[in-house]
Write a protein that holds these residues in place. Structure first.
Motif, PDB file in Angstrom:
ATOM      1  N   HIS A 146       0.831  -1.205   0.000  1.00 48.85           N
ATOM      2  CA  HIS A 146       0.000   0.000   0.000  1.00 48.85           C
ATOM      3  C   HIS A 146       0.866   1.256   0.000  1.00 48.85           C
ATOM      4  CE1 HIS A 146      -3.352   2.595   0.533  1.00 48.85           C
ATOM      5  NE2 HIS A 146      -2.916   3.030   1.694  1.00 48.85           N
ATOM      6  N   LEU A 151      -3.306   0.433  -2.567  1.00 47.78           N
ATOM      7  CA  LEU A 151      -4.152  -0.730  -2.819  1.00 47.78           C
ATOM      8  C   LEU A 151      -5.434  -0.301  -3.523  1.00 47.78           C
ATOM      9  CD1 LEU A 151      -3.962  -2.477   0.682  1.00 47.78           C
ATOM     10  CD2 LEU A 151      -2.495  -2.873  -1.316  1.00 47.78           C
ATOM     11  N   VAL A 257      -2.956  -2.660  -7.733  1.00 47.37           N
ATOM     12  CA  VAL A 257      -2.450  -1.449  -7.100  1.00 47.37           C
ATOM     13  C   VAL A 257      -2.710  -0.254  -8.006  1.00 47.37           C
ATOM     14  CG1 VAL A 257      -0.743  -2.559  -5.626  1.00 47.37           C
ATOM     15  CG2 VAL A 257      -0.142  -1.994  -7.993  1.00 47.37           C
TER      16      VAL A 257
END
Lengths: 349, 349
Positions: A146, A151, A257
């Protein structure tokens, strides 16, 4: 010097908590092990070779609930719902290992490596929730990704060990497997701890499904990471499967992502994260496996991550294979680390 | 009346082909079982209780390759690469069970329930490819969903049985599991058919990884469905894991579809598809499991699908749990059904 009450002391997670406390995780005045009357006669000090200051095993029904600085609840959601607020009202910091309080806004849901800030001050409720075992290893592996790339969408398929069903689950797997191997034609064992026979089988539903069909374990895997990571809008979905393995939960995780990445960037981010052991495909052991990843004590505190891949036709698509000892990383050590944070913040004693 | 050469007749898939031919799948003049010299002395007719017209077991090295109407290649990609075109040149329709020819544009890749049209005419190459085991059950479950709502993005995590490693793989799992149960402290068995010990373990890589890190099984799962479904742009990605189960591959599949759906719509589409058995969560057996799904002969030809769920916050997100006998649905019966189609089209005899 803390007085810690450990409720569910004779269970699989309770025993791991005792081992961690015995290793000196926090300064102890006394640990009071509490269990149901069924466990009477269990000599934990002898069985686990403990040298910590341990009170006699106390039946829950007879226990005087006052005087604990910390209550570690490791006896399931039903006991937690009955005991949690009562213990908090009696002055203990309650660290609850069940799902009873996790989604309550006034209860921090904490993975010390991921969101220690959630414990910036002592919660007014007196309750801190330990996340689900499969959540803890997942968020520990997700957080570096992240930070690296944001994310967007997380899809998880789990491969969960028998130890998640406690000591009874472990015994059932061993016994039923031995029976099957010695008598191929024998009728299937009755459904036990896992609702279905687990020996040489997969049980593709953990916990009860709700009206959407998602099972309790899957709902936990969707809700808890959003709270821990502070990403209420995160798209995350799971299928949870019990596999005939004794220890360590595994997860195949496909993450989309927000910013394109390379596998080398993801590997470097994971390798730089404390508490994660990265396996590269050129390593002597090229990926983590549940039978071996946590076989040595010093490996039990780690989240083992391997098979890092970025999809060849999509630099936003990342796969991870995440393995951890569900009783240790996924329960006991997370709970004890929450107590350590509380000590560090000066809330106790 | 066909003359069928079966190369790899003594292996796990070869034996299943013999059982299907024995059951009368196609009219037979003779089946010529061919195997390596190592298998000399195997009495397949007795072992499998066959009544079909069976020639003596012939060593590959001594085999006269002429005269077969059909050659079923079940001896691995290396043998297929060596024998495939040679047998086609000798006039046989070659149905190849390996990965050797699957992605060649002049070789149809066929799942009879999904893309029978790929066999509208006899291929000029003389070669027809049987897809990978994990692909066949996947595309059979995906096609009704594609018709219903259009596939956008497919994420697959597999749970693959030891029988994918053949008779040796099955024996290794049984023997190593028994050893582990009788002597917990014994050293781990040497890596065998699966590259790593499989007993009470997971091996999260099947086949060799390429420079992207994706293993051969995973690359097959990405490429083959695109060709079979006629969707060259389909986004599809997989992690393939070997699990300590004897029979049946399982797949947790998360599909994003183009048009919103409900779980009831998906269930109805699956239930209406021939060759699929749908499990609803209100059924006595609420989901398929590898130990039981194909235990009865009549269930071995089916693709078993359960745990149909649509994400509560996204009507484009669908999960399926797909189970099938990898030797039967995933190999032998698909190959024999290709021969049946060829007979129906009048290409043979």
């Amino acid at each position: 010097m803390l007085r810690i009450a450990l409720i569910g002391a004779t269970g699989a997670v309770g025993r791991e908590c005792l081992a961690l406390l015995d290793a000196g995780a926090v300064p102890l005045a006394e640990v009071v092990p509490v269990a149901s009357a069924r466990s009477a006669g269990t000599d934990l000090a002898a069985e686990l070779d403990l040298s910590l200051p341990l009170a006699p095993l106390t039946p829950l029904e007879e226990w005087d609930r006052t005087g604990a600085d910390v209550a570690l609840l490791c006896a399931g959601a039903e006991i937690s719902r009955r005991e949690g607020e009562r213990l908090a009202a009696a002055g203990a910091l309650v660290v609850d290992n069940s799902s009873a309080f996790r989604m309550r806004p006034d209860v921090p849901l904490v993975v010390p490596q991921v969101n220690p800030g959630a414990l910036a001050e002592r919660p007014g409720s007196g309750l801190v929730a330990n996340p689900n075992c499969s959540t803890i290893q997942l968020v520990r592996a997700l957080q570096p990704l992240h930070k690296l790339a944001g994310l967007d969408d997380v899809v998880v398929a789990t491969y969960q060990a028998a130890s998640g069903g406690g000591l009874r689950g472990l015994a059932e797997l061993g016994e039923a497997s031995a029976r099957m191997l010695s008598d191929v034609g024998a009728p299937a064992e009755p459904p036990g701890r896992f609702g279905q026979p687990l020996a040489f089988n997969l049980v593709p539903e953990i916990g009860l499904p709700d009206e959407t069909g998602f099972a309790h374990e899957e709902r936990k895997l969707a809700c808890e990471p959003r709270k821990i990571l502070g990403l209420p809008e995160l798209r995350i979905t799971a299928t949870a499967v019990r596999v005939p393995v004794f220890h360590c939960h595994c997860e195949a995780v496909r993450i989309r992502v927000r910013r394109p990445v390379t596998a080398a960037q993801v590997e470097d981010a994971l390798a730089a994260t404390p508490g994660i052991r990265l396996y590269r495909r050129t390593d002597a052991v090229p990926y983590p496996m549940p039978r071996f990843a946590a076989a040595r004590t010093e490996d039990r505190a780690l989240v083992h991550v391997g098979r890092v891949r970025v999809e060849p036709d999509d630099p936003h698509g990342v796969w991870l294979w995440v393995v951890a000892d569900n009783l240790w990383v996924g329960a006991a050590s997370n709970a004890v680390e929450i107590v350590e944070l509380a000590v560090k913040h000066g809330w106790l004693g």
